[in-house]
Design a protein around this motif. Structure first.
Motif, short mmCIF file in Angstrom:
data_model
loop_
_atom_site.label_atom_id
_atom_site.label_comp_id
_atom_site.label_asym_id
_atom_site.label_seq_id
_atom_site.Cartn_x
_atom_site.Cartn_y
_atom_site.Cartn_z
N PRO A 264 0.85 -1.19 0.00
CA PRO A 264 0.00 0.00 0.00
C PRO A 264 0.89 1.25 0.00
CG PRO A 264 -0.22 -1.23 2.07
CD PRO A 264 0.78 -1.96 1.24
N GLN B 91 3.90 8.74 -1.87
CA GLN B 91 4.07 7.81 -3.00
C GLN B 91 2.82 7.83 -3.87
OE1 GLN B 91 4.87 4.26 -0.60
NE2 GLN B 91 6.77 3.91 -1.73
N LYS C 27 10.82 4.79 -4.15
CA LYS C 27 10.66 5.19 -5.56
C LYS C 27 10.42 3.94 -6.42
CE LYS C 27 14.65 7.40 -5.63
NZ LYS C 27 14.97 7.40 -4.19
N THR C 28 11.20 2.90 -6.13
CA THR C 28 11.08 1.70 -6.95
C THR C 28 9.68 1.12 -6.86
OG1 THR C 28 13.40 1.33 -6.44
CG2 THR C 28 12.25 -0.45 -7.57
N ARG D 288 14.11 -8.06 -8.66
CA ARG D 288 12.98 -7.39 -8.03
C ARG D 288 11.78 -7.34 -8.97
NH1 ARG D 288 13.41 -1.89 -4.51
NH2 ARG D 288 11.22 -1.80 -3.90
P1 ADP Z 1 14.11 3.74 -3.30
O1 ADP Z 1 13.93 3.16 -4.68
O2 ADP Z 1 13.49 5.10 -3.17
O3 ADP Z 1 15.52 3.72 -2.79
P2 ADP Z 1 12.74 1.37 -2.51
O4 ADP Z 1 11.59 1.33 -3.44
O5 ADP Z 1 13.87 0.45 -2.74
O6 ADP Z 1 13.27 2.86 -2.31
O7 ADP Z 1 12.14 1.13 -1.04
C1 ADP Z 1 12.95 1.03 0.11
C2 ADP Z 1 12.35 -0.01 1.03
O8 ADP Z 1 11.06 0.42 1.49
C3 ADP Z 1 12.13 -1.33 0.35
O9 ADP Z 1 12.47 -2.36 1.25
C4 ADP Z 1 10.66 -1.35 0.03
O10 ADP Z 1 10.13 -2.65 0.01
C5 ADP Z 1 10.08 -0.55 1.19
N1 ADP Z 1 8.83 0.15 0.82
C6 ADP Z 1 8.61 0.88 -0.29
N2 ADP Z 1 7.37 1.38 -0.31
C7 ADP Z 1 6.77 0.96 0.82
C8 ADP Z 1 5.48 1.15 1.39
N3 ADP Z 1 4.54 1.88 0.77
N4 ADP Z 1 5.21 0.56 2.59
C9 ADP Z 1 6.15 -0.17 3.21
N5 ADP Z 1 7.38 -0.39 2.72
C10 ADP Z 1 7.71 0.17 1.56
#
Ligand code: ADP
Ligand code: ZN
Ligand code: ZN
Length: 753
Positions: free
Chosen positions: A216, A221, A248-249, A282
């Motif tokens: 979620p 986001q 972001k990912t 991923r």
């Molecule tokens: P970025 O790309 O900005 O460095 P990531 O997408 O890799 O960040 O996310 C960092 C961590 O946070 C990952 O372990 C991801 O699974 C977790 N995460 C991302 N969005 C959420 C969310 N909405 N709720 C809980 N955890 C999240």
């Protein structure tokens, strides 16, 4: 707008044999004229088709760019093209136009630019259709017990084997199964066996696109996600500025999900191929989709297969480094550029393109949203957001429960440094390890020491081919030049005074690793840099230890700063941030800030909070203070204000003409001639607008790899005048008498000055 083609219908009436204007694989910035092969129907002459032509005594494959009614080449010199290789352009028309746009923007040869869009095998004349596979099947009457095979045991055996593959036995297995060609021929003659040709297609398992549940999204986001979604189906450039670990990912993944549901494809650019396996894993965990990763270890055949699959809509997601931007896509729905600030998006030789900027151009042309993402956006992209060209989307906090790291500037003025590591830093490392956590030590310098010095006479090991010092690599027992690759054994005696007291000065990752291993013998110390990861699979092996989560020390260069997720790292230390504060390069401070924030972003990405210690001799330097106390965006505003005040990019536009030659003075003489031509053009065309010509001057490192280098900088307030000048100027530069002794190149929007 892109290529002036003549409508075939207009030609038909008057011209029996039109002139083909071809882009050939040549650095020359012009097209080459040929007569169309006899009896070619005009409808076959589509822009983009490949044409085999004679060139000197060889043959070449060119790409049709335009048709003409007549040529400036004298009739008796005009040659006939040999054959058309395609019925239709193998490159989709939009990508073809894009390539011509790129060639024009970077003032690069069209033939060479098109070679970025065409895989090697297509440049060599391979058919541009999805790979065909031949399979062998029994006919209706085919049976191994056929009486005609009584006296042909080998044919019978062959037919038996093939009968075991009712879906067809692929031809490439024939040899392995010891079936001979003569048996196959004989069986075909008897009407017992037949061959079928099939297209190889990657089919998707149907059902949901998702293999795992989506997280979620948190409100920021969600807002970013919806803002990008709102631009679906039209050109909609967005800059996603989300702090490291902000999810972001996850936003990319959810956007891509929508793209897949709409029956479209996504193109994802990543800065470094080392991140490929991690990104691919991923994406594969998330999606039931056909995902292609373009990486440098592909064979030419594999590359062509991916290219064709993407073009024909048989790959749903394509992930790759900068050159993947030129992948043809049947129905592209979204382009994502991850870590958009990364310098590796700029190609530094040949076609010197900036893939991040070109991603926006391609999205404009194909009318789609493009998302540039970074925790530390480039000043160029931030500026584009400020002036409203890009939609700015911010995520200010980390996802989940992760906390932002805390910064500490550690003043090391007049403190003793032990292989670059101060006392307080050693204590902090010890505490972290004892608490069962991991430490990351960042030092952007490979090797053992950047200088080898004679303590008696002051001799320093310099590269014989460059104006630079050689780095000592102790483990390999080598002195290496990091600019030209020159290698020699370190001397045992000083070459100048013959004394033996040669000392390594300063510290690189190898030295830091050795020292840390001695200081903390009970913990593993892992070095991650270009030297330690050169062998295939070594990066993965090193990362396995880190992933296990036991306390350890990671020492490395910027390779560590990119995208990795180290949940157990809670202390990040930056051994030397000072070089970024005092460089002649106007981009140095931006790079330093990005690196510091990205490395810091590796800390505390899970439950435990992270700490970042920056060793510096200028703990009160305003840029450093601002960066560590107010964060990257405050820093970026300040840096942009400085760029504006000094009229540097993104507030002005640059092009750099570089030249190098074997003899001193030649490069500068050539650039002087070029400069005079440019001045003249500016005088004659005052209405173009003002263009500043700066130089020529010797390059920052004048001698490199045995050549003397110089450069001429062009600066303009707006792009249009600069490009008008370049278009008129370069054909003249190509003709300059001095160009014969030099190697020269043009860099539009250069990154390194
Ligand atoms: P970025 O790309 O900005 O460095 P990531 O997408 O890799 O960040 O996310 C960092 C961590 O946070 C990952 O372990 C991801 O699974 C977790 N995460 C991302 N969005 C959420 C969310 N909405 N709720 C809980 N955890 C999240
Ligand atoms: Zn000496
Ligand atoms: Zn060198």
């Amino acid at each position: 707008r892109f290529c002036p083609t003549i409508a075939p219908s207009r030609l038909e009436a008057r011209l029996p044999v039109p002139i083909l204007r071809l882009a050939l694989p040549s650095p020359l910035r012009r097209l080459f004229d040929y007569r169309a092969p006899a009896n070619t129907p005009l409808t076959a002459l589509q822009p983009g088709v490949r044409v085999r032509v004679p060139f000197g005594r060889r043959q070449m494959i060119g790409v049709l760019v335009a048709l003409a009614e007549h040529s400036d080449v004298p009739k008796e010199k005009l040659r006939d093209a040999l054959e058309l290789l395609d019925e239709a352009s193998p490159i989709p028309p939009k990508l073809f136009e894009f390539c011509l746009w790129v060639a024009n923007y970077y003032q690069h040869s069209q033939g060479d630019t098109l070679s970025w869009a065409l895989p090697v095998l297509l440049r060599q004349g391979e058919p541009a259709s999805t790979r065909q596979q031949h399979v062998w099947l029994l006919t209706k009457d085919g049976h191994p017990d056929d009486p005609r095979l009584e006296r042909a045991p080998r044919q019978r055996q062959a037919l038996k084997i093939i009968a075991q593959h009712p879906a067809g036995l692929p031809h490439q297995l024939i040899g392995k199964l010891q079936i001979s060609k003569s048996s196959l021929d004989a069986l075909q003659d008897k009407g017992l066996l037949r061959r079928e040709t099939r297209r190889i297609t990657a089919t998707r398992h149907h059902g949901s696109w998702l293999l795992e549940a989506e997280l979620p999204l948190n409100p920021q986001q969600q807002a970013a996600y919806e803002a990008v979604r709102a631009g679906q189906g039209r050109f909609h450039p967005c800059l996603l500025a989300g702090v490291t670990g902000s999810g972001k990912t996850e936003v990319y993944l959810q956007l891509i999900h929508r793209v897949l549901e709409a029956g479209k494809q996504a193109l994802v650019l990543i800065p470094e191929i080392n991140l490929g396996p991690q990104t691919l894993a991923r994406f594969e965990r998330r999606f039931n989709a056909r995902i292609a990763l373009l990486h440098s270890n592909l064979t030419d055949r594999e590359r062509l297969d991916i290219w064709l699959a993407a073009r024909d809509g048989e790959a749903d997601i394509v992930i790759g480094t900068r050159s993947a931007l030129f992948t043809p896509m049947k129905s592209l729905g979204l382009i994502i550029v991850d870590e958009e600030h990364d310098a590796s998006y700029k190609q530094q030789d040949g076609l010197r393109y900036q893939a991040r900027d070109l991603a926006v151009v391609r999205a404009r042309q194909e009318e789609l949203p493009v998302l540039l993402g970074s925790a530390t956006p480039s000043l160029e992209s931030l500026h584009n957001a400020h002036i409203g060209r890009y939609t700015l989307l911010k995520i200010g906090q980390r996802a989940g429960n992760a906390q932002p790291p805390k910064f500490l500037r550690l003043d090391v003025k007049s403190r003793p440094l032990d292989s670059g590591i101060s006392r307080p830093l050693q204590q902090a490392i010890a505490q972290t390890l004892q608490a069962g956590q991991q430490v990351l030590v960042f030092l952007n310098r490979r090797g053992f020491a950047p200088v080898l010095l004679c303590h008696d006479c002051g001799w320093i090991g310099v590269c014989p081919r460059c104006d630079s010092r050689m780095t000592l690599h102790q483990r390999l027992h080598e002195l290496r030049c990091h600019h030209c690759g020159h290698v020699e054994r370190p001397p045992t005696n000083c070459p100048q005074c013959h004394q033996v007291d040669l000392r390594p000065i300063g510290a690189g990752t190898e030295r830091a690793e050795a020292r840390l291993a001695r200081l903390f013998p009970e913990y593993p110390v892992l070095r991650i840099d270009r030297d330690s990861t050169a062998r295939k699979g070594s990066m993965e092996r090193l990362l396995i230890t880190v992933k296990r989560g036991e306390p350890c020390i990671l020492v490395g260069t910027q390779m560590l700063a990119k995208g990795h997720h180290f949940p157990r790292v809670t202390l990040v230390t930056i051994l030397d941030a000072d070089s970024g504060l005092f460089s002649a390069d106007f981009r140095a401070s931006e790079r330093m800030a990005q690196l510091v924030v990205q490395v810091a972003g590796r800390a505390g990405r899970a439950e435990e909070p992270g700490k970042v210690i920056i060793q510096t001799h200028c703990a009160e330097h305003p840029l450093l203070v601002q960066l560590t106390e107010q964060g990257y965006f405050a820093f970026a505003e300040q840096a942009l204000a400085e760029r504006r005040a000094t009229n540097l990019p993104p507030f002005s536009h640059l092009a750099l003409l570089r030249a190098e030659a074997h003899k001193p003075g030649q490069a500068e003489a050539f650039l002087e001639q070029a400069c005079l031509e440019a001045q003249q053009l500016c005088r004659l065309n005052a209405s173009w607008g003002h263009i500043e010509l700066l130089g020529p001057v010797p390059s920052p490192m004048e001698r490199r790899a045995g050549r003397y280098r110089a450069q001429l900088l062009l600066q303009a307030q707006a792009r249009a005048p600069l490009h008008r000048l370049l278009a008129a100027w370069l054909p003249q530069v190509e003709q300059l008498p001095g160009s014969r002794n030099v190697r020269w190149s043009l860099d539009v929007d250069p990154m390194d000055l």
